[in-house]
Design a protein around this motif. Structure first.
Motif, PDB file in Angstrom:
ATOM      1  N   LEU A  38       9.538  29.079  -5.819  1.00  0.00           N
ATOM      2  CA  LEU A  38       9.538  27.601  -5.803  1.00  0.00           C
ATOM      3  C   LEU A  38       8.262  27.094  -5.765  1.00  0.00           C
ATOM      4  N   VAL A  39       8.000  25.898  -6.621  1.00  0.00           N
ATOM      5  CA  VAL A  39       6.642  25.307  -6.766  1.00  0.00           C
ATOM      6  C   VAL A  39       6.959  23.852  -6.283  1.00  0.00           C
ATOM      7  N   ALA A  40       5.996  23.206  -5.503  1.00  0.00           N
ATOM      8  CA  ALA A  40       6.074  21.745  -4.918  1.00  0.00           C
ATOM      9  C   ALA A  40       4.770  20.965  -5.117  1.00  0.00           C
ATOM     10  N   ALA A  41       4.909  19.862  -5.681  1.00  0.00           N
ATOM     11  CA  ALA A  41       3.889  18.797  -5.627  1.00  0.00           C
ATOM     12  C   ALA A  41       3.986  17.980  -4.462  1.00  0.00           C
ATOM     13  N   GLN A  42       3.061  17.927  -3.729  1.00  0.00           N
ATOM     14  CA  GLN A  42       3.022  17.228  -2.549  1.00  0.00           C
ATOM     15  C   GLN A  42       1.623  16.555  -2.257  1.00  0.00           C
ATOM     16  N   THR A  43       1.619  15.510  -1.487  1.00  0.00           N
ATOM     17  CA  THR A  43       0.213  14.975  -0.967  1.00  0.00           C
ATOM     18  C   THR A  43       0.050  15.355   0.264  1.00  0.00           C
ATOM     19  N   PRO A  44      -1.325  15.930   0.720  1.00  0.00           N
ATOM     20  CA  PRO A  44      -1.628  16.560   1.921  1.00  0.00           C
ATOM     21  C   PRO A  44      -1.145  15.288   2.921  1.00  0.00           C
ATOM     22  N   PHE A  45      -0.667  15.626   4.198  1.00  0.00           N
ATOM     23  CA  PHE A  45      -0.248  14.579   5.078  1.00  0.00           C
ATOM     24  C   PHE A  45      -1.388  13.696   5.597  1.00  0.00           C
ATOM     25  N   TRP A  46      -2.503  14.281   5.806  1.00  0.00           N
ATOM     26  CA  TRP A  46      -3.490  13.478   6.261  1.00  0.00           C
ATOM     27  C   TRP A  46      -3.973  12.390   5.316  1.00  0.00           C
ATOM     28  N   TYR A  47      -3.492  12.205   4.059  1.00  0.00           N
ATOM     29  CA  TYR A  47      -3.526  10.932   3.308  1.00  0.00           C
ATOM     30  C   TYR A  47      -2.358  10.028   3.403  1.00  0.00           C
ATOM     31  N   GLU A  48      -1.324  10.365   4.051  1.00  0.00           N
ATOM     32  CA  GLU A  48      -0.461   9.492   4.566  1.00  0.00           C
ATOM     33  C   GLU A  48       0.631   9.033   3.332  1.00  0.00           C
ATOM     34  N   GLY A  49       0.698  10.165   2.344  1.00  0.00           N
ATOM     35  CA  GLY A  49       1.773   9.832   1.290  1.00  0.00           C
ATOM     36  C   GLY A  49       0.828   9.129   0.015  1.00  0.00           C
ATOM     37  N   SER A  50      -0.289   8.929   0.086  1.00  0.00           N
ATOM     38  CA  SER A  50      -1.242   8.615  -1.358  1.00  0.00           C
ATOM     39  C   SER A  50      -2.423   9.211  -1.529  1.00  0.00           C
ATOM     40  N   GLY A  51      -2.846   9.337  -2.694  1.00  0.00           N
ATOM     41  CA  GLY A  51      -4.005   9.994  -3.030  1.00  0.00           C
ATOM     42  C   GLY A  51      -3.893  11.305  -3.768  1.00  0.00           C
ATOM     43  N   PRO A  52      -4.814  12.154  -3.541  1.00  0.00           N
ATOM     44  CA  PRO A  52      -4.721  13.435  -4.506  1.00  0.00           C
ATOM     45  C   PRO A  52      -3.383  14.322  -4.062  1.00  0.00           C
ATOM     46  N   SER A  53      -3.108  15.083  -5.072  1.00  0.00           N
ATOM     47  CA  SER A  53      -2.076  15.844  -5.171  1.00  0.00           C
ATOM     48  C   SER A  53      -2.208  17.343  -4.640  1.00  0.00           C
ATOM     49  N   ILE A  54      -1.503  18.164  -4.139  1.00  0.00           N
ATOM     50  CA  ILE A  54      -1.881  19.399  -3.954  1.00  0.00           C
ATOM     51  C   ILE A  54      -0.402  20.204  -4.768  1.00  0.00           C
ATOM     52  N   ILE A  55      -0.568  21.152  -5.579  1.00  0.00           N
ATOM     53  CA  ILE A  55       0.654  21.658  -5.894  1.00  0.00           C
ATOM     54  C   ILE A  55       0.588  23.357  -5.454  1.00  0.00           C
ATOM     55  N   ALA A  56       1.685  23.605  -4.753  1.00  0.00           N
ATOM     56  CA  ALA A  56       1.898  24.914  -4.106  1.00  0.00           C
ATOM     57  C   ALA A  56       2.846  25.666  -4.454  1.00  0.00           C
ATOM     58  N   ARG A  57       2.912  26.983  -4.343  1.00  0.00           N
ATOM     59  CA  ARG A  57       4.071  27.793  -4.518  1.00  0.00           C
ATOM     60  C   ARG A  57       4.464  28.525  -3.241  1.00  0.00           C
ATOM     61  N   TRP A  58       5.646  28.814  -3.030  1.00  0.00           N
ATOM     62  CA  TRP A  58       6.211  29.514  -1.900  1.00  0.00           C
ATOM     63  C   TRP A  58       6.519  30.995  -2.454  1.00  0.00           C
ATOM     64  N   ASN A  59       5.614  31.870  -1.792  1.00  0.00           N
ATOM     65  CA  ASN A  59       5.641  33.354  -2.267  1.00  0.00           C
ATOM     66  C   ASN A  59       6.607  34.105  -1.460  1.00  0.00           C
ATOM     67  N   GLY A  60       7.540  33.614  -0.687  1.00  0.00           N
ATOM     68  CA  GLY A  60       8.420  34.308   0.096  1.00  0.00           C
ATOM     69  C   GLY A  60       7.810  34.450   1.620  1.00  0.00           C
TER      70      GLY A  60
END
Length: 369
Positions: free
Chosen positions: A102-124
């Motif tokens: 599973l891969v998710a594109a999300q904003t680090p919470f310290w930006y409160e929902g705006s700004g740069p995006s991080i894409i991360a994968r769940w490796n189990g």
């Protein structure tokens, strides 16, 4: 509520949080983002710097929060459910499955929902970032030629100029031709080509009018004679399905259409509320709509519905806030968004439909004994 309105609503919080957490001035650039109904609004984005100072700060904060969350993982021995540490997430704008993860594109919470995006994968076991961040929101993802494709408002990915669409080759982000001249809202793969839809007029410096395809070497327009404002794309039962917005005076008509030959055939239409995402689940079309599919006065709107027998069927997705993305992983429908509650249960921006009810996605990865 459209994604653009989230940026505006949280901009003041962003400025406060950045000022408190970074202390130093960051490089900002203002970019005008077309809204999906044709309107425009100004939103401030954090631009990529030559020194990658922000990039390292973002990755450091992401890694720290991953470590803190993963350190609190819980396992229930009776069912072998694994807590995914989903508390690291803020708004999840896009989901897909890449190399069975599973891969998710999300904003680090310290930006409160705006700004740069991080894409991360769940490796189990843990969430792992794929390279460094984009300088804007990621709207959609897919997989093409064994590469992860991300598309959205961003123009830089990992320090590389990509112009709204990028590919992850397994080690770094790269451009796809010269990209597009406006935001890409949706991507999918159809007939061996990558399909991109959004609010752009060129792709690869060629006229495209909101809908284009990439064959691995070059971009081309799918229809040179029509203008499109595509908001969602998927392939269902072998057919290309799109959500689009048609602006007619003060009324927006939002349609779901199916490509048959060279003609788009309507499946259904709605007034004023756009189709946010589409997916195929158990040979049926599933859609997210802004607001609700059914009773507009419902205090807990049905945000996701399944199309079957020429009708929409509710899936009980009465999240308290917006849902932005769908994907299917290990036979289960996964939803991501800005929601944190459903039926008074905590969800941390991810939820799964197991065929009967919604469950917190932090425990969707069931392990075999």
């Amino acid at each position: 509520m459209r994604r653009l309105f989230i940026f505006i609503r949280l901009l003041l919080l962003l400025l406060v949080v950045v000022g408190m957490s970074m202390g130093a001035a960051s490089v900002n650039s203002e970019e005008t983002e077309p809204a999906r109904d044709g309107a425009t609004a100004e939103t401030t984005f954090v631009e990529q710097t030559d020194s990658n100072e922000l990039d390292e700060a973002t990755k450091s904060a992401f890694d720290q929060n991953v470590a803190e969350s993963n350190g609190q993982d819980k396992r229930i021995d009776s069912d072998r459910w694994v807590d995914m540490g989903s508390r690291i997430f803020n708004t999840v704008f896009a989901l897909t499955v890449y190399r069975d993860e599973l891969v998710a594109a999300q904003t680090p919470f310290w930006y409160e929902g705006s700004g740069p995006s991080i894409i991360a994968r769940w490796n189990g076991k843990t969430w792992q970032a794929l390279g460094s961040q984009m300088n804007g929101i990621v709207n959609d993802m897919t997989v093409y030629n064994d590469e992860l494709i991300a598309a959205g408002f961003f123009t830089f990915a990992g320090g590389t100029r990509v112009n709204h669409i990028a590919r992850w080759d397994g080690s770094r982000w790269q451009s796809i031709g010269s990209g597009t001249d406006g935001p890409v809202y949706a991507v999918t793969v159809y007939n061996g080509e990558l399909i991109a839809g959004g609010k752009f007029s060129t792709a690869g410096n060629l006229p495209a009018k909101g809908l284009a395809s990439w064959n691995g070497n070059a971009w081309r327009s799918l229809d040179k004679d029509s203008d499109y404002n595509i908001t969602a794309l998927t392939v269902c039962m072998g057919k290309l399905i799109a959500g689009e917005t048609i602006v007619n005076d003060s009324l927006n008509i939002n349609r779901i259409v199916c490509l048959e030959g060279n003609i788009w055939r309507p499946i259904d239409s709605f007034e004023n509320r756009a189709i946010v995402d589409l997916a195929e689940y158990e040979d049926c079309l599933v859609a997210i709509r802004e607001g609700t599919f059914f009773n507009e006065q419902d205090m807990a709107p049905e945000r996701i519905a399944l199309w079957r027998d020429q009708s929409w069927w509710p899936l009980g997705a009465k999240m308290e806030d917006d849902v932005f993305s769908l994907t299917v992983h290990k036979g289960q429908l996964i939803a991501g968004g800005w929601f944190t509650q459903l039926d008074k249960r905590r969800y941390h921006y991810l939820a799964l439909w197991d065929g009967e009810s919604w469950q917190p996605a932090g425990r969707f990865d069931k392990q075999s004994d």
